[in-house]
Scaffold this active site. Structure first.
Site, PDB file in Angstrom:
ATOM      1  N   SER A   3      61.939  25.497  26.141  1.00 37.41           N
ATOM      2  CA  SER A   3      62.224  24.513  27.202  1.00 37.41           C
ATOM      3  C   SER A   3      62.670  25.255  28.458  1.00 37.41           C
ATOM      4  CB  SER A   3      63.363  23.589  26.752  1.00 37.41           C
ATOM      5  OG  SER A   3      64.611  24.272  26.879  1.00 37.41           O
ATOM      6  N   ASP A   4      62.597  24.571  29.573  1.00 34.65           N
ATOM      7  CA  ASP A   4      63.243  25.128  30.748  1.00 34.65           C
ATOM      8  C   ASP A   4      64.750  24.877  30.604  1.00 34.65           C
ATOM      9  OD1 ASP A   4      62.052  25.303  34.193  1.00 34.65           O
ATOM     10  OD2 ASP A   4      63.764  26.241  33.214  1.00 34.65           O
ATOM     11  N   TRP A   5      65.501  25.402  31.535  1.00 38.80           N
ATOM     12  CA  TRP A   5      66.967  25.411  31.452  1.00 38.80           C
ATOM     13  C   TRP A   5      67.533  24.000  31.262  1.00 38.80           C
ATOM     14  CZ3 TRP A   5      69.881  30.021  33.063  1.00 38.80           C
ATOM     15  CH2 TRP A   5      71.257  29.844  32.995  1.00 38.80           C
TER      16      TRP A   5
END
Ligand code: GLC
Length: 718
Positions: free
Chosen positions: A259-261
């Protein structure tokens, strides 16, 4: 390593630990729990099972964290250390949007390999790059890290980066695993505002936005990161059309997904998940293996398994993606991946690496205007360097990893090094922030310019005005910089403007008065040396624009491969025509075009010949383009081949780049550049979302967007 046996000995909680990424500060220098770990309520036992780490400032810190981790991890599974290495690790080269404008995949590969070597020595195993989001709106700050507005260029340069980062073997001490991002269409955010919603037709998505991610997957990228944005109402992180239909069912991608942050937590903010448990389910069921820095998996995945909502087999499958990556990285044999600060320090900013960065900066710079003022003579006696970037080292861009501003060469330093005997004066004159409107420094700069043989005007936007989260509604030169350019050029026509930028800027208010404009982008550690070489003719500009420069922000989004519409404007661009697709107060055409860029020499295109004008599905057309360097010095030219489908079942762009080749020609040298056209190059996504070609007439031309040097036509028969 027998990964199945390893998996078989792991508890469910330990397996889930492999699916969590925390930042280096969670791990601290020993096994004591640091602030973030405490704030999450992590126990030492839970911390011991974490699978990957983002960050790590050098090999020593990463080695220490790895050592401490292996002491407490019952299964002795090494961490993967990951970080964003976007345009250099410590030796910084031009930002993506500039570097891809070199139209030189080999140069992009050379820069990327250099970054991989440096980052691997610094202890990293994987980089969150390349970023290949197609971009069309200069208001968006992240255009700076992209590969531009064209699917072919973005695909070519994204794949070049994947191959260069990863090499033949990601366990080698000079390579990293790569992670393509941000899947998908993050660059299509409404209003050019970062993280904003994307509404896009499947046809447009497939035609323009997906090819570059696919090219990276075809190049063997080891990881993929979904984008923050919601696409057609569903955030990418939990979007089954993207994550299952496209990525798995059509493209058969079987690499890891991260996932992104905190993007999994953001599913609760988007409002598609009522709580973190729902967010965990949605992201996991859509194939997101690793959760970066939010706690949905850590807090709820085991519970979802115990409730039978998620099977342990599915968790095993996700964990195997992570374990296989660790095995490929060779971490079970060498958890430190030969991290070695001493080896890194010998490379960082070394003459060899600086040479690569300088060459990249020279080849990325784009000469946008030149009335003959450039190149300056090296015999000049007095040079005035004015503007906020005159002696600014902060030109290494927003994603420069461990790059240090103080290690960058400013324009003044570069010019002084090139002209040790010239009298060089420096005048900052004004600031470069929106609210820096003080012109009290102008008088001194104008006086100096009046008495100088050559004037270099260094203006632009600061690095923190582009990059993540930094969109702008006005993309002009901030503050009073445009006034500075106009007042300086009024007193000395032997002036050139250097632009430092992370995005296309609206330069209409300086264009007329500036004798020459050279766009340096954020050029990296060697920017000043590259600028000096280009300004004084040691190097010949050859960069082209990878993204359109609007006349005005009101034209955004603007891009070269546009549709004609049923009421196109005809005649001179500036003239308003009633009931045509245009504006009352501005033309439709940009100030500078995709593919545009001048040289200190000139190239004349003599002929384009086709060995046949009829193509069928099995055959090919050989296209030969002949051109001559008609100037007095050697130069590099990017021969760009464009296609127009004259009639088709769906509206097609007025031009599409289908091939390019960069060549070097000595003065008066001619060459023939050959391309091959085959039926697959004519395919497009039709209204039924089928990828097909259709019989009919096609136009070919060489030149750059909207500028046809020579053209010809052919027919596809079926
Ligand atoms: C950021 C960016 C992404 C980056 C990640 C890790 O929010 O969107 O590009 O790789 O976080 O730094």
């Amino acid at each position: 390593m027998d990964l199945k046996a390893l998996l078989g000995q792991m508890t469910l909680e330990e397996k889930i630990g492999q699916l969590i990424q925390l930042s280096a500060d969670f791990f601290g220098e020993s096994t004591e729990l640091t602030g973030p770990a405490q704030s999450w309520g992590l126990s030492i036992e839970e911390l011991s099972s974490i699978g990957t780490c983002i960050g790590g400032k050098n090999a020593a810190e990463i080695r220490k964290i790895q050592e401490e981790h292996l002491k407490i991890d019952r299964n002795k599974i090494p961490l993967i250390f990951m970080r964003d290495i976007i345009h250099g690790y410590r030796t910084v080269y031009p930002i993506g949007l500039g570097l891809v404008g070199s139209f030189d995949p080999e140069l992009v590969g050379e820069c990327t390999e250099m970054a991989a070597k440096e980052a691997a020595a610094g202890g990293l195993h994987l980089t969150f790059a390349p970023m290949v989001d197609l971009v069309r709106d200069a208001r968006w700050g992240r255009v700076m890290e992209s590969c531009g507005e064209d699917p072919l260029l973005a695909s070519t340069m994204g794949a070049a980066q994947v191959k260069a980062f990863q090499g033949e073997d990601i366990s080698s001490r000079d390579h990293l695993a790569a992670c393509v991002k941000h899947f998908a269409a993050y660059g299509a955010g409404e209003s050019g505002r970062d993280y904003n919603s994307v509404e896009i037709s499947e046809r447009t998505l497939r035609q323009f936005y997906l090819p570059s991610y696919k090219a990276c997957i075809d190049a063997g990228v080891k990881m993929l990161m979904p984008s923050f944005n919601d696409m057609n109402g569903i955030p990418s992180t939990a979007n089954p059309f993207l994550m299952k239909r496209i990525l798995r069912d059509e493209w058969h991608y079987d690499g890891a997904v991260i996932s992104d942050w905190a993007a999994i937590w953001e599913l609760t903010v988007h409002g598609v998940a009522a709580d973190m448990k729902e967010a965990a389910r949605l992201a996991f069921e859509n194939g997101c293996h690793i959760e970066m820095l939010s706690s949905a998996y850590y807090k709820h995945l085991a519970e979802l398994v115990r409730e039978g909502v998620i099977t342990e087999e599915a968790v095993d499958d996700a964990v195997m993606h992570v374990l296989r990556l660790k095995d490929e990285l060779g971490l079970f044999d060498d958890p430190f991946h030969q991290a070695d600060d001493a080896r890194g320090e010998a490379m960082y900013l070394s003459p060899e690496h600086r040479e690569v960065a300088r060459r990249a900066s020279e080849e990325s710079a784009v000469l946008l205007k030149n009335d003959g003022t450039l190149p300056f003579s090296e015999d000049v006696k007095k040079v005035a360097i004015v503007g906020p970037f005159a002696d600014e080292q902060a030109m290494i861009g927003p994603w420069s990893a461990l790059g240090k501003t103080e290690e960058a060469v400013s324009v003044t330093s570069g010019v002084r090094a090139l002209l040790p005997n010239a009298e060089i004066s420096v005048h900052k004159a004004c600031g470069y922030l929106f609210d820096e409107l003080d012109k009290s420094g102008f008088a001194d700069a104008i006086e100096a310019a009046k008495n100088a043989d050559a004037v270099i005007i260094c203006v632009g936007e600061p690095a923190h005005y582009s990059g993540e989260g930094n969109s702008r509604t006005d993309i002009g030169l901030p503050g009073v910089q445009a006034d500075l350019v106009n007042e300086i050029t009024a007193v000395n026509k032997n002036s050139a403007v250097l632009i430092f930028n992370g995005r296309p800027l609206a330069l209409s208010n300086i264009y007329k008065n500036a004798p020459a404009i050279l766009d340096m982008w954020f050029p990296g550690s060697e920017g000043g040396n590259a600028a000096a070489a280009l300004l004084f003719g040691r190097a010949n500009p050859c960069g082209k624009l990878a993204m359109t420069f609007p006349r005005a922000v009101g034209q955004c989004p603007i891009y070269y491969n546009r549709m004609l519409t049923g009421r196109p404007k005809k005649g001179p661009e500036e003239v308003y025509k009633p009931f045509t697709s245009g504006y009352l107060d501005c033309g439709n055409l940009p100030l500078f075009f995709f593919g545009e860029g001048l040289s200190y020499t000139t190239f004349e295109y003599n002929a384009m010949t086709l060995d046949t004008h009829e193509l069928d599905e099995k055959g090919s057309i050989k296209v030969t383009v002949s051109l001559t360097n008609t100037g007095e010095r050697a130069g590099k030219e990017v021969v760009q081949l464009y296609l127009r489908d004259k009639a088709s079942s769906a509206v097609r762009p007025i031009q599409e780049l289908i091939a390019f080749k960069k060549i070097t020609l000595e003065a008066n040298e001619s060459a023939e550049v050959c391309f091959e056209i085959t039926e697959p190059m004519l395919r497009f996504w039709n209204a039924q979302n089928e990828y097909i070609s259709e019989a009919g007439e096609f136009e070919l031309f060489v030149g750059y967007a909207d500028h046809r040097y020579i053209s010809d036509e052919f027919t596809l028969v079926k």
